[in-house]
Scaffold this active site. Structure first.
Site, PDB file in Angstrom:
ATOM      1  CB  CYS A 114      -0.931  -0.002   1.203  1.00 61.12           C
ATOM      2  SG  CYS A 114      -2.097  -1.360   1.181  1.00 61.12           S
ATOM      3  CG  HIS A 252      -2.840   3.691   2.924  1.00 64.89           C
ATOM      4  ND1 HIS A 252      -3.537   3.455   1.755  1.00 64.89           N
ATOM      5  CD2 HIS A 252      -2.773   2.497   3.569  1.00 64.89           C
ATOM      6  CE1 HIS A 252      -3.860   2.177   1.700  1.00 64.89           C
ATOM      7  NE2 HIS A 252      -3.421   1.583   2.786  1.00 64.89           N
ATOM      8  CG  ASN A 282      -6.493  -0.275   2.205  1.00 67.64           C
ATOM      9  OD1 ASN A 282      -5.948   0.182   1.196  1.00 67.64           O
ATOM     10  ND2 ASN A 282      -5.822  -0.833   3.200  1.00 67.64           N
TER      11      ASN A 282
HETATM   12  N1  COA Z   1     -17.285  -8.409  11.724  1.00 68.15           N
HETATM   13  C1  COA Z   1     -17.608  -8.724  12.980  1.00 68.15           C
HETATM   14  N2  COA Z   1     -16.694  -9.117  13.897  1.00 68.15           N
HETATM   15  C2  COA Z   1     -15.414  -9.155  13.511  1.00 68.15           C
HETATM   16  C3  COA Z   1     -15.009  -8.829  12.215  1.00 68.15           C
HETATM   17  C4  COA Z   1     -16.001  -8.449  11.306  1.00 68.15           C
HETATM   18  N3  COA Z   1     -15.740  -8.107  10.039  1.00 68.15           N
HETATM   19  N4  COA Z   1     -13.674  -8.961  12.110  1.00 68.15           N
HETATM   20  C5  COA Z   1     -13.244  -9.369  13.316  1.00 68.15           C
HETATM   21  N5  COA Z   1     -14.295  -9.491  14.160  1.00 68.15           N
HETATM   22  C6  COA Z   1     -14.292  -9.889  15.563  1.00 68.15           C
HETATM   23  C7  COA Z   1     -13.086 -10.681  15.929  1.00 68.15           C
HETATM   24  O1  COA Z   1     -13.268 -12.058  15.613  1.00 68.15           O
HETATM   25  C8  COA Z   1     -12.990 -10.439  17.410  1.00 68.15           C
HETATM   26  O2  COA Z   1     -13.903 -11.301  18.075  1.00 68.15           O
HETATM   27  P1  COA Z   1     -13.505 -11.994  19.476  1.00 68.15           P
HETATM   28  O3  COA Z   1     -13.232 -10.839  20.403  1.00 68.15           O
HETATM   29  O4  COA Z   1     -14.703 -12.786  19.772  1.00 68.15           O
HETATM   30  O5  COA Z   1     -12.275 -12.782  19.163  1.00 68.15           O
HETATM   31  C9  COA Z   1     -13.498  -9.009  17.574  1.00 68.15           C
HETATM   32  O6  COA Z   1     -14.226  -8.730  16.373  1.00 68.15           O
HETATM   33  C10 COA Z   1     -12.384  -7.997  17.738  1.00 68.15           C
HETATM   34  O7  COA Z   1     -11.361  -8.303  16.785  1.00 68.15           O
HETATM   35  P2  COA Z   1     -10.129  -7.373  16.543  1.00 68.15           P
HETATM   36  O8  COA Z   1      -9.253  -7.998  15.542  1.00 68.15           O
HETATM   37  O9  COA Z   1      -9.518  -6.984  17.884  1.00 68.15           O
HETATM   38  O10 COA Z   1     -10.842  -6.099  15.959  1.00 68.15           O
HETATM   39  P3  COA Z   1     -10.236  -4.694  15.670  1.00 68.15           P
HETATM   40  O11 COA Z   1     -10.949  -3.656  16.446  1.00 68.15           O
HETATM   41  O12 COA Z   1      -8.717  -4.723  15.755  1.00 68.15           O
HETATM   42  O13 COA Z   1     -10.616  -4.495  14.145  1.00 68.15           O
HETATM   43  C11 COA Z   1      -9.561  -4.583  12.008  1.00 68.15           C
HETATM   44  C12 COA Z   1     -10.114  -5.384  13.159  1.00 68.15           C
HETATM   45  C13 COA Z   1      -9.046  -5.539  10.955  1.00 68.15           C
HETATM   46  C14 COA Z   1     -10.685  -3.735  11.454  1.00 68.15           C
HETATM   47  C15 COA Z   1      -8.422  -3.680  12.543  1.00 68.15           C
HETATM   48  O14 COA Z   1      -7.525  -4.432  13.308  1.00 68.15           O
HETATM   49  C16 COA Z   1      -7.662  -2.988  11.457  1.00 68.15           C
HETATM   50  O15 COA Z   1      -8.210  -2.210  10.696  1.00 68.15           O
HETATM   51  N6  COA Z   1      -6.344  -3.216  11.399  1.00 68.15           N
HETATM   52  C17 COA Z   1      -5.497  -2.605  10.396  1.00 68.15           C
HETATM   53  C18 COA Z   1      -5.664  -3.329   9.098  1.00 68.15           C
HETATM   54  C19 COA Z   1      -5.202  -2.556   7.924  1.00 68.15           C
HETATM   55  O16 COA Z   1      -5.349  -1.360   7.851  1.00 68.15           O
HETATM   56  N7  COA Z   1      -4.633  -3.258   6.947  1.00 68.15           N
HETATM   57  C20 COA Z   1      -4.189  -2.711   5.724  1.00 68.15           C
HETATM   58  C21 COA Z   1      -2.940  -1.948   5.910  1.00 68.15           C
HETATM   59  S1  COA Z   1      -2.362  -1.310   4.410  1.00 68.15           S
END
Ligand code: COA
Length: 385
Positions: A114, A252, A282
């Site tokens: 990215c 980004h 994204n």
């Molecule tokens: N819908 C519902 N629940 C979801 C989910 C979804 N799409 N994705 C994950 N969950 C759940 C998880 O399973 C977890 O459940 P649990 O507590 O029972 O295990 C809970 O939600 C929390 O998960 P977590 O991973 O801590 O969520 P988060 O707040 O970190 O959000 C992302 C997840 C992926 C949205 C976040 O981590 C993120 O945006 N990270 C950066 C990713 C990114 O930008 N990547 C590209 C970079 S170029």
């Protein structure tokens, strides 16, 4: 004479098809409320059968050439930053070169996930400053929807498809791209990855499936907020500016909460950040140029502003650049005839491309194998028979 690299054109292209969060909630166990509150994303664009990374890239490039009022043959260099090229080779940049009829341009793809657009802008700006090129097309283009695991709710909700392009031109008047900071930490490569063909595949069924994006969301989130703050500060200082000089930051577009955390870290109001990820998700390398196009269209970026582009992604990679937005838009009337000329050239480019293919076939049929005895290059004197 010292050359400066100015951004003189910009354009974007996204697929028509809109995919809402509700639609994704029919594919995986998620819902609109969760996605919006955790990411800020409401919808994204998804390629249909007619869209390819190169077709989106070429459309964004055509628009950027319009704004810069340049003909395709004025371009010396085309760089396409992408993680989803049409082919490993030919480069997507070569396909764009052919589609535009940019007959004098060198073309290559660049891979820095990215962050690729910042890397490509840095390479193009330095090539222009060195005098090796006068005008370059820098493109970020992706069809991420084709490399997502649509059963993985942790990744498929985040990404979208699209393309954005800049024209970068050299001139002796100071300004344009003032500083570029590029960084990488490959020890975090496993946190966000998309397998390529040079990697042994796991045995069993998975080995026969197409590779998809794999991600540790929490770790990537932490990394992103940290590097955005540090690299923005560094790029601004390297340009000899202070944060008070910066009118707009175009980050980004990965997650609204990452941008909010960066705003807190930089002690800046959120209004200083361009955010349009609610409509596109994204789009990887395309996110910054798409956001720039909308910032200009909305009047959020004005001539003589200082703007920072900052990105991060797989690699891990990150980077930032400070730009003096010293752009004077051309009056539309002055470019009308050039517009007609460009459209004609795009038509001719298709004819030329087709003609060259036919000619190559005819040559092959008439002259036969290039390794036939009579075509062999003469042996150097004294060499064995
Ligand atoms: N819908 C519902 N629940 C979801 C989910 C979804 N799409 N994705 C994950 N969950 C759940 C998880 O399973 C977890 O459940 P649990 O507590 O029972 O295990 C809970 O939600 C929390 O998960 P977590 O991973 O801590 O969520 P988060 O707040 O970190 O959000 C992302 C997840 C992926 C949205 C976040 O981590 C993120 O945006 N990270 C950066 C990713 C990114 O930008 N990547 C590209 C970079 S170029």
């Amino acid at each position: 004479m010292t050359q400066y690299a100015h951004i003189t054109g910009w354009g974007m292209a996204v697929p028509e098809r809109v995919m809402t969060n509700d639609e994704i909630s029919r594919l995986v166990d998620t819902n609109d409320e969760w996605i919006q509150s955790r990411t800020g994303i409401k919808e994204r664009r998804v390629a249909d059968a007619k869209d390819t990374t190169s077709s989106l890239a070429a459309e964004a490039a055509r628009q950027a050439l319009e704004v810069a009022d340049l003909a395709p043959e004025d371009i010396d260099l085309i760089i396409v930053a992408t993680s989803t090229p049409d082919f490993t080779f030919p480069a997507t940049a070569s396909l764009v070169q052919d589609a535009l009829g940019a007959v004098r341009a060198g073309a290559f793809d660049l891979s820095a996930a990215c962050t690729g657009f910042i890397y490509a802008l840095g390479v193009a700006a330095d090539t222009i400053k060195s005098g090796s090129a006068k005008a370059a097309l820098v493109i970020g283009a992706e069809t991420m929807s084709r490399v997502l695991d649509w059963k993985d709710r942790g990744t498929c909700i985040l990404f979208g498809d699209g393309a954005g392009a800049f024209v970068v031109q050299g001139s002796e008047s100071p300004g344009g791209v003032l500083s570029v900071l590029l960084r990488s930490d490959g020890s975090g490569g496993d946190l966000l990855s998309l397998a390529g063909s040079g990697r042994p595949r796991a045995a069993g069924l998975a080995g026969f499936l197409d590779p998809t994006v794999q991600m540790n969301g929490r770790e990537v989130f932490r990394f992103a907020t940290r590097v955005m703050v540090a690299s923005t500060r560094e790029a601004v200082a390297a340009a000899g500016k202070t944060m008070a000089d910066i009118s707009l930051i175009i980050p980004h577009q990965a997650n609204r909460r990452i941008i909010e955390a960066a705003a807190r870290g930089l002690d800046l109001p959120e209004e200083k950040f361009m955010i349009n990820l609610d409509r596109y998700g994204n789009t990887s390398t395309a996110s910054i140029p798409i956001a720039l196009c909308e910032a200009v269209a909305d009047g959020r970026l004005r001539p003589n502003d200082y703007v920072v582009f900052v990105g991060f992604g797989g690699g891990l990679t990150w980077g930032a650049t400070t730009v003096h937005w010293d752009v004077t838009p051309l009056p539309a009337a002055a470019t009308r005839w050039h517009q007609v000329g460009r459209r004609t050239r795009y038509g001719l480019a298709r004819v030329r491309s087709f003609g060259r293919r036919v000619l190559r076939k005819v040559e092959g049929a008439v002259f036969g194998s290039p390794t036939a005895k009579e075509d062999e290059p003469p042996k150097p004197p004294g060499s064995k028979k």
